[in-house]
Design a protein around this motif. Structure first.
Motif, short mmCIF file in Angstrom:
data_model
loop_
_atom_site.label_atom_id
_atom_site.label_comp_id
_atom_site.label_asym_id
_atom_site.label_seq_id
_atom_site.Cartn_x
_atom_site.Cartn_y
_atom_site.Cartn_z
N MET A 63 6.00 -44.09 -4.00
CA MET A 63 5.07 -44.47 -2.70
C MET A 63 5.80 -44.44 -1.67
N GLU A 64 7.03 -44.61 -1.51
CA GLU A 64 7.80 -44.48 -0.14
C GLU A 64 7.63 -43.42 0.44
N GLU A 65 7.60 -42.27 -0.44
CA GLU A 65 7.62 -40.63 0.05
C GLU A 65 6.96 -40.61 1.34
N LYS A 66 7.19 -39.81 2.22
CA LYS A 66 6.25 -39.60 3.39
C LYS A 66 5.29 -38.48 2.88
N ALA A 67 3.73 -38.36 3.40
CA ALA A 67 3.23 -37.56 3.06
C ALA A 67 3.09 -36.53 3.91
N PRO A 68 3.16 -35.22 3.77
CA PRO A 68 3.68 -34.19 4.67
C PRO A 68 2.32 -34.38 5.80
N VAL A 69 2.76 -34.05 7.04
CA VAL A 69 1.97 -34.42 8.22
C VAL A 69 1.33 -33.14 8.60
N SER A 70 0.32 -33.60 9.51
CA SER A 70 -0.66 -32.42 9.95
C SER A 70 -0.11 -31.28 10.39
N GLY A 71 -0.87 -30.34 10.07
CA GLY A 71 -0.24 -28.91 10.54
C GLY A 71 0.75 -28.35 9.87
N GLU A 72 1.55 -29.11 8.99
CA GLU A 72 2.71 -28.52 8.52
C GLU A 72 2.35 -27.41 7.53
N GLY A 73 2.92 -26.27 7.95
CA GLY A 73 2.64 -25.17 7.07
C GLY A 73 1.34 -24.35 7.07
N VAL A 74 0.36 -25.21 8.03
CA VAL A 74 -1.30 -24.74 7.87
C VAL A 74 -0.94 -23.44 8.27
N SER A 75 -0.20 -22.70 9.30
CA SER A 75 -0.29 -21.59 9.66
C SER A 75 -0.09 -20.40 8.52
N GLU A 76 0.90 -20.62 7.59
CA GLU A 76 1.23 -19.68 6.75
C GLU A 76 0.23 -19.66 5.47
N VAL A 77 -0.35 -20.84 5.38
CA VAL A 77 -1.40 -21.08 4.07
C VAL A 77 -2.30 -19.63 4.47
N PRO A 78 -2.82 -19.05 3.16
CA PRO A 78 -3.49 -17.97 3.31
C PRO A 78 -4.90 -18.68 3.69
N LYS A 79 -5.79 -17.70 4.34
CA LYS A 79 -7.08 -18.24 4.91
C LYS A 79 -7.99 -18.42 4.05
N VAL A 126 -0.80 -35.71 -1.31
CA VAL A 126 -1.57 -35.76 -0.07
C VAL A 126 -1.07 -35.11 1.22
N ALA A 127 -1.95 -34.26 1.81
CA ALA A 127 -1.61 -33.65 3.05
C ALA A 127 -2.60 -34.08 4.43
N GLU A 128 -2.14 -34.07 5.50
CA GLU A 128 -3.10 -34.16 6.58
C GLU A 128 -3.30 -32.80 7.47
N VAL A 129 -4.31 -32.63 7.73
CA VAL A 129 -4.41 -31.18 8.55
C VAL A 129 -5.39 -31.79 10.13
N GLU A 130 -4.83 -31.10 11.07
CA GLU A 130 -5.68 -31.61 12.23
C GLU A 130 -6.94 -31.01 12.15
N THR A 131 -8.10 -31.69 12.69
CA THR A 131 -9.52 -31.20 12.81
C THR A 131 -10.01 -31.59 13.83
N THR A 132 -11.15 -30.97 14.33
CA THR A 132 -11.66 -30.95 15.40
C THR A 132 -12.80 -32.34 15.53
N HIS A 133 -12.85 -33.18 16.71
CA HIS A 133 -13.77 -34.12 16.38
C HIS A 133 -14.71 -34.02 17.48
N HIS A 134 -15.90 -34.11 17.48
CA HIS A 134 -16.86 -34.29 18.64
C HIS A 134 -17.41 -35.44 18.89
N ARG A 135 -17.94 -35.68 20.16
CA ARG A 135 -18.52 -36.94 20.50
C ARG A 135 -19.89 -37.00 19.60
#
Ligand code: UDP
Ligand code: MG
Length: 338
Positions: A1-17, A210-219
């Motif tokens: 549990m000490e392990e860091k979860a991979p952080v946002s955006g990491e590798g997202v560009s190379e992931v298949p669409k 667990v991974a985290e990916v940047e997402t858009t947020h709107h008002r």
């Protein structure tokens, strides 16, 4: 549990669409409480995006006891679109309960959750799905969050910092509803209280990636937020629960017992000191505040140890009556026929 979860955006560009090949069916769960002004546009946007994933999908709208026209609008959608499942709860049970209801009815291999007020963007769903191939849970990160600073973003910053420190699961944004889960993750979870923001932390106990990916947020353009500043306190209380369960749920005596022994020993030493002064020097100790403290600590110590023992019995009742193991198996290889 000490392990860091991979952080946002990491590798997202190379992931298949595209969504992974094993993903045959997708469930999207959306809780709705008095969102009549948002539902139609939300559904239009979802119905635009989801077919492009190439995956068979269902959208589970959960009406959390709305008092406006939400239920009627959902009925219309369920009739006109065969992908829609509309659940109606009898009263307002809260967002976590609404999610839980949706999970119970979800049939997908992957389950995506999002808010129904259009603050999350359906267009982000394909990116979450692309990442789920390598992770079990992909969480959205509202990096450019469009909420008021003092009432929402500041308490959130504090909460995120606290949750990350306490649970050891490193995410930037725990409160983002837009998340994708593999089915196994959800089906292993029991949700209580306002716990949905702690799913990544609870799930990490099961060893999920667990991974985290940047997402858009709107008002929020229409309708009103259902929460205020009071939520912060609830989050702190839930955090204590999660931390306790995470660390001590199968060994509560080690938590209560340690505290109890500490308090009890301190009380014993204080009382011993006072007794010696009385016996050796004939001092008057009846009026000393220290005497009260000593007695108090001894009683508290005994109580805490007792509480620890009762909790130990509860743990056994919980696990044994429901045949719940205290471990989670990932897979079994080479099992022989019985
Ligand atoms: N919601 C719900 N039950 C509740 C409160 C909220 O189902 O008791 C839904 C609400 O309709 C929305 C989502 O949960 O789809 C998030 O709520 P809100 O936008 O008010 O939260 P915020 O974005 O302000 O944190
Ligand atoms: Mg919102």
């Amino acid at each position: 549990m000490e392990e860091k979860a991979p952080v946002s955006g990491e590798g997202v560009s190379e992931v298949p669409k595209n969504a992974p090949a094993w993903l045959k069916r997708l469930s999207v769960v959306v809780p709705l409480y008095n969102e009549e002004e948002n539902i139609e546009e939300l559904h239009r946007r979802l119905a635009d995006v989801l077919p492009s994933t190439g995956v068979d999908y269902e959208i589970i709208y959960v009406d959390d006891g709305s008092t406006d026209g939400t239920a009627e609008l959902l009925e219309g959608l369920a009739l006109s679109d065969s992908h829609v499942v509309a659940l109606s709860l009898r009263r307002n049970f809260g967002q976590t309960a609404a999610f839980a209801a949706g999970f119970d009815f979800a049939r997908g291999d992957v389950i995506v959750t999002m808010d129904g007020d259009l603050q999350n963007d359906p267009a982000d769903i394909p990116r979450l799905l692309a990442c789920i191939d390598r992770y079990d849970l992909v969480s959205g990160w509202r990096r450019k969050r469009k909420d008021p600073f003092f009432s929402r973003r500041l308490p959130s910053m504090v909460a995120n910092w606290l949750i990350s420190k306490v649970t050891g699961v490193r995410l930037h944004d725990y409160g983002c509803s837009l998340k994708a889960y593999r089915r196994e993750v959800i089906k292993n979870l029991n949700l209580y209280g306002e716990m949905h923001r702690f799913i990544p932390a609870v799930a990490s106990w099961y060893g999920v990636r667990v991974a985290e990916v940047e997402t858009t947020h709107h008002r929020r353009h229409r309708g009103s937020s259902k929460y205020g500043i009071s939520r912060t306190i609830k989050v702190v209380l839930d955090l204590i629960t999660v931390k306790f369960l995470q660390s001590f749920s199968t060994k509560p005596i080690q938590f209560f017992g340690l505290l109890g022994l500490g308090a009890g020993s301190a009380g014993f030493l204080i009382s011993l000191y006072l007794t010696l002064r009385k016996l050796l020097f004939g001092e008057e100790i009846g009026s000393r505040p220290l005497l009260l403290l000593g007695i108090l600590l001894i009683i508290v110590g005994i109580q805490l140890i007792g509480m620890g023992l009762i909790s130990e019995m509860l743990v056994r009742v919980y696990h044994e009556s429901q045949r719940k193991p205290i471990y989670v198996i990932k897979e079994i290889l080479g099992q022989k026929e019985k």
